[in-house]
Design an enzyme around this catalytic site. Sequence first.
Site, PDB file in Angstrom:
ATOM      1  CG  ASP A  41      -2.041  -1.007   1.126  1.00 17.90           C
ATOM      2  OD1 ASP A  41      -2.094  -1.887   1.989  1.00 17.90           O
ATOM      3  OD2 ASP A  41      -2.629  -1.219   0.063  1.00 17.90           O
ATOM      4  N   GLY A  42       2.187   1.149   0.170  1.00 22.25           N
ATOM      5  CA  GLY A  42       3.129   2.418  -0.149  1.00 22.25           C
ATOM      6  C   GLY A  42       3.644   2.536   1.238  1.00 22.25           C
TER       7      GLY A  42
END
Lengths: 242, 247
Positions: A41-42
């Site tokens: 997700d980062g």
Amino acid sequence: MAPSILIAEEEDSVAELKYQALYDGLQAELLPTQVAMMFMDGASGDQLNDIARICCELRTKVISVSTLSSASVHRSKEEIDVATNITKLCLEDLERNDIRVSVIGKRDSISDSLLDMITKMEETTKNNKSLHIIEAIDYTGRGEIIQACVALAGKVKDGVIQPEDIDENVFQQELETKCSEFPDPDIMIRTGGKYSIDNFMIWQMAYTELYFVEKDDLEFNKTSFVEALDSYQKRSRRFGGK
Amino acid sequence: MDPVAESQKFFRRISQSSNIMLFLLWHVVHLILSVLYIVREIFRAIENYLITNGYVKTYTNLNLDRVKYLGIVIDSDEARNTSKVVELLEWLSALGVKKLCLYDREGVLKKSKAVFMERFGSTENSVAGPLVSKKRMDFEFVSITDGKEAVAKAANLLFKKYYVDGDSEKPFFTEAHLTDALKTLGAVEPDPDLLLIYGPVRCHLGFPAWRIRYTEMVHMGPLKYKKLGLIMKAIHRFTKVKQNYGS
């Protein structure tokens, strides 16, 4: 002081000691020149700063970053904005540390404000040489290969090149990673416990060491990164040869 | 006594002491890690024994319907040991794997194709017992020439078909175009769901890139140390993980 705080502080000290011990054992000449990172997700700004700093110190030349959620189909521009990693880095820090940033992938999936920011970062840092951070936004490996086909088809149509002259080396020159001096990652580190490369740099990863981590994005810290590098330097690589 | 020189000497001693401490600490950490690796290998050997002999109920019923196409990557040097490869195939056959793609970079397995087809192309039972009773498997043999080189050839097919005459419109290809072109060249099999990699290096050694976009890859170690229990564990793990396939 509450016992939970004391325990947390002690754990931090142990983690820092472990990190320092592993870091000091790394030998720059045995470490990867190009690292690919896949986050679910980062990453946070702190995580990216730690990874960039370690790469600069250990003379890693290129780090390619992908956030899988930004490559998934049907993502809105807002979701892609949130998943983008390089905008969490400070432009002044990039300049001070001689770090260049580039973006590969579909730019029409990016919001106008993010596109302006990215264009400014790319333009400002294009002459930096210490480290090259490549972010993949709405990028797929197959899409990149198709794009190379289209580019070569244009050259064939214009008579610049004959079809029989096209081989895998010519093909490689048309991929988006041609912006990098070292397009093929030496090691690919993926968080989240999944054991696939999910359409990321499929052409470039023929001889890339695959390092899959069970930890999720939040748990992956500088110690985890250094563990991956330590694991890499222990392995012998033959690049398909003897 | 020169105070500057004294202080320099003092800080140099502290620096040397801390360097020695870090040096010792690095070796202690690596000693601990080495012990952990040894313990892990012992655990894996025990685990393999328990799984292979059916003591762990979790692995007794593998949901092989989820593994429609299994890929095996073998380091070319290790692939020359045909007996080890045959043993591996016997295990996979006994587990019930139906479709298999065998890859090694240099095409050693392609050259031994006749051996494998002869041994696994029938439904005769083995005299060794039910565990190694042979079931029919469909094989595909792949090497480095089926990878990037094939993609370049497929692209050439498309260029010659659409753009050499100069009257064509602006180039527009999709993944379907390239997939069809690859099929024309003989690559008709689906993408493997799971890739088991045997060899010293933890990479897929150039397995056709077009076909591994969502393939799960598990490094199994050198072929000579293969273990049936770990194969079952890898397959079981794959069947339990939700595959998003990029969505």
